[in-house]
Design a protein around this motif. Structure first.
Motif, short mmCIF file in Angstrom:
data_model
loop_
_atom_site.label_atom_id
_atom_site.label_comp_id
_atom_site.label_asym_id
_atom_site.label_seq_id
_atom_site.Cartn_x
_atom_site.Cartn_y
_atom_site.Cartn_z
N TRP A 24 8.85 48.26 -2.51
CA TRP A 24 7.38 48.36 -2.56
C TRP A 24 6.84 47.92 -3.91
O TRP A 24 5.87 47.19 -4.01
CB TRP A 24 6.94 49.80 -2.30
N LEU A 25 7.53 48.31 -4.99
CA LEU A 25 7.07 47.99 -6.33
C LEU A 25 7.09 46.50 -6.56
O LEU A 25 6.21 45.94 -7.21
CB LEU A 25 7.95 48.70 -7.36
N SER A 26 8.08 45.80 -6.00
CA SER A 26 8.17 44.36 -6.20
C SER A 26 7.05 43.62 -5.49
O SER A 26 6.66 42.54 -5.90
CB SER A 26 9.53 43.85 -5.69
N ARG A 27 6.52 44.22 -4.39
CA ARG A 27 5.43 43.59 -3.66
C ARG A 27 4.07 43.96 -4.19
O ARG A 27 3.08 43.29 -3.91
CB ARG A 27 5.49 43.99 -2.17
N ALA A 28 3.97 45.06 -4.96
CA ALA A 28 2.66 45.53 -5.46
C ALA A 28 2.09 44.55 -6.47
O ALA A 28 2.82 43.86 -7.17
CB ALA A 28 2.83 46.91 -6.10
N SER A 29 0.79 44.47 -6.50
CA SER A 29 0.12 43.61 -7.48
C SER A 29 0.27 44.20 -8.87
O SER A 29 0.54 45.39 -9.02
CB SER A 29 -1.37 43.49 -7.13
N PRO A 30 0.07 43.38 -9.94
CA PRO A 30 0.16 43.91 -11.30
C PRO A 30 -0.79 45.07 -11.53
O PRO A 30 -0.47 46.03 -12.22
CB PRO A 30 -0.21 42.70 -12.16
N ILE A 31 -2.00 45.01 -10.94
CA ILE A 31 -2.96 46.09 -11.15
C ILE A 31 -2.44 47.38 -10.52
O ILE A 31 -2.57 48.47 -11.08
CB ILE A 31 -4.33 45.71 -10.56
N ASP A 32 -1.82 47.30 -9.29
CA ASP A 32 -1.28 48.49 -8.66
C ASP A 32 -0.20 49.12 -9.52
O ASP A 32 -0.11 50.33 -9.64
CB ASP A 32 -0.67 48.13 -7.29
N ARG A 33 0.65 48.30 -10.13
CA ARG A 33 1.73 48.82 -10.93
C ARG A 33 1.25 49.42 -12.23
O ARG A 33 1.84 50.34 -12.76
CB ARG A 33 2.75 47.71 -11.21
N CYS A 34 0.16 48.88 -12.77
CA CYS A 34 -0.29 49.29 -14.10
C CYS A 34 -1.48 50.24 -14.07
O CYS A 34 -1.90 50.72 -15.11
CB CYS A 34 -0.66 48.07 -14.93
N LYS A 35 -2.01 50.48 -12.87
CA LYS A 35 -3.27 51.21 -12.80
C LYS A 35 -3.20 52.56 -13.49
O LYS A 35 -4.14 52.98 -14.15
CB LYS A 35 -3.66 51.39 -11.32
N SER A 36 -2.05 53.23 -13.36
CA SER A 36 -1.94 54.56 -13.95
C SER A 36 -1.98 54.50 -15.47
O SER A 36 -2.24 55.51 -16.12
CB SER A 36 -0.64 55.22 -13.48
N ALA A 37 -1.72 53.33 -16.05
CA ALA A 37 -1.69 53.20 -17.50
C ALA A 37 -3.07 52.88 -18.08
O ALA A 37 -3.26 52.94 -19.29
CB ALA A 37 -0.69 52.12 -17.91
N ILE A 38 -4.04 52.52 -17.25
CA ILE A 38 -5.36 52.17 -17.73
C ILE A 38 -6.07 53.43 -18.21
O ILE A 38 -6.15 54.42 -17.50
CB ILE A 38 -6.20 51.48 -16.63
N SER A 39 -6.59 53.39 -19.44
CA SER A 39 -7.25 54.57 -20.00
C SER A 39 -8.27 54.14 -21.05
O SER A 39 -7.93 53.40 -21.97
CB SER A 39 -6.21 55.50 -20.64
N ILE A 40 -9.50 54.62 -20.91
CA ILE A 40 -10.50 54.34 -21.94
C ILE A 40 -10.28 55.17 -23.19
O ILE A 40 -10.92 54.94 -24.21
CB ILE A 40 -11.94 54.58 -21.43
N PHE A 41 -9.35 56.12 -23.13
CA PHE A 41 -9.06 56.95 -24.30
C PHE A 41 -8.00 56.30 -25.20
O PHE A 41 -7.81 56.72 -26.33
CB PHE A 41 -8.58 58.33 -23.86
N SER A 42 -7.32 55.29 -24.69
CA SER A 42 -6.23 54.66 -25.43
C SER A 42 -6.75 53.50 -26.28
O SER A 42 -7.91 53.09 -26.19
CB SER A 42 -5.19 54.14 -24.45
N SER A 43 -5.86 52.93 -27.08
CA SER A 43 -6.22 51.78 -27.91
C SER A 43 -6.31 50.50 -27.08
O SER A 43 -6.86 49.50 -27.55
CB SER A 43 -5.20 51.60 -29.04
N SER A 44 -5.77 50.51 -25.86
CA SER A 44 -5.87 49.34 -24.97
C SER A 44 -7.19 49.34 -24.22
O SER A 44 -7.85 48.31 -24.10
CB SER A 44 -4.70 49.33 -23.98
N GLY A 45 -7.57 50.49 -23.69
CA GLY A 45 -8.86 50.62 -23.02
C GLY A 45 -8.86 50.14 -21.59
O GLY A 45 -7.82 49.86 -20.98
N ALA A 46 -10.07 50.03 -21.04
CA ALA A 46 -10.27 49.58 -19.66
C ALA A 46 -11.28 48.45 -19.65
O ALA A 46 -12.24 48.45 -20.44
CB ALA A 46 -10.78 50.74 -18.79
N TYR A 47 -11.07 47.50 -18.75
CA TYR A 47 -11.99 46.36 -18.62
C TYR A 47 -12.95 46.62 -17.48
O TYR A 47 -12.54 46.81 -16.33
CB TYR A 47 -11.22 45.07 -18.38
N ILE A 48 -14.24 46.65 -17.79
CA ILE A 48 -15.28 46.81 -16.77
C ILE A 48 -15.54 45.44 -16.15
O ILE A 48 -15.87 44.48 -16.84
CB ILE A 48 -16.58 47.36 -17.38
#
Length: 218
Positions: A24-48
């Motif tokens: 399943w992970l190999s078929r998931a899109s990059p956003i599906d795999r990384c979604k849990s890592a998106i955070s506006i509290f981090s130094s990376s942030g979130a893209y609106i």
């Protein structure tokens, strides 16, 4: 004998479930795999994104945002128009503090019991694709706004009650927020860009932040 067979069964079941998950992970899109890592509290942030629904909502702060509290964050955008943030009491919009962008300039909104004001920072532009820092403080019934460490409009009263809901990047598109969208003139355009390092002194349960139509900042 029975124990050995049972253990082997558990082992094979674990291998089978692992293969399914990796498939399943190999078929998931990059956003599906990384979604849990998106955070506006981090130094990376979130893209609106450009979607009208794209935003990050903190629907309930741990404490009401009142005198003595501070909120800060960083953003970058090339959008000439759009909502940066708005704070309201939970479930009603009769009081408001907000910051949006109009023709490239930050615009500060106050709507409280004794004052309504819309104030544009006409001397600076923030649609240059560079990182900018916003700080908003409440001190002695005054709202203290800082853009890139420079203070603005410190003499204006902000005598609203406790502001308990905070949203970045847009306004919920459902009908009950029509008046808020009109006030912030969302028809001019939607904010597109990164928001990061959000810090609110009231305390925020980061796990309860609601991410709508966002992606990772590049």
């Amino acid at each position: 004998m029975h124990t050995c067979v049972f253990s082997m069964f558990q082992f094979m079941s674990t291998i089978y479930m692992s293969v399914i998950y990796l498939s399943w992970l190999s078929r998931a899109s990059p956003i599906d795999r990384c979604k849990s890592a998106i955070s506006i509290f981090s130094s990376s942030g979130a893209y609106i994104e450009s979607l009208n629904k794209s935003r990050v909502a903190l629907p309930v702060l741990q404490k009401g945002f009142m005198t003595g509290h501070e909120m800060k964050f960083e953003f970058k955008t090339t959008s000439p128009n759009g909502v940066l943030f708005h704070m309201t009491p939970e479930r009603r919009q009769n009081e408001l503090v907000a910051l949006d962008i109009i023709n490239g300039h930050p615009r500060y909104h106050i709507r409280c019991k004794q004052i309504e004001a819309t104030l544009t920072l006409s001397r600076i532009r923030v649609d240059d694709g560079k990182w900018h820092k916003i700080v908003f403080r409440r001190r002695n019934n005054r709202g203290k706004l800082f853009v890139d460490r420079s203070p603005y409009f410190h003499d204006y009263r902000v005598d609203c009650g406790a502001l308990t809901s905070l949203t970045f990047g847009g306004v919920d598109p459902i009908r009950k927020y029509d008046s808020l969208r009109r006030e912030l003139n969302t028809k001019r355009g939607h904010f597109m860009g990164c928001i990061r390092r959000v810090d609110v002194s009231t305390g925020v349960e980061q796990s309860r932040a609601q991410y709508h139509g966002v992606s990772e900042c590049s």
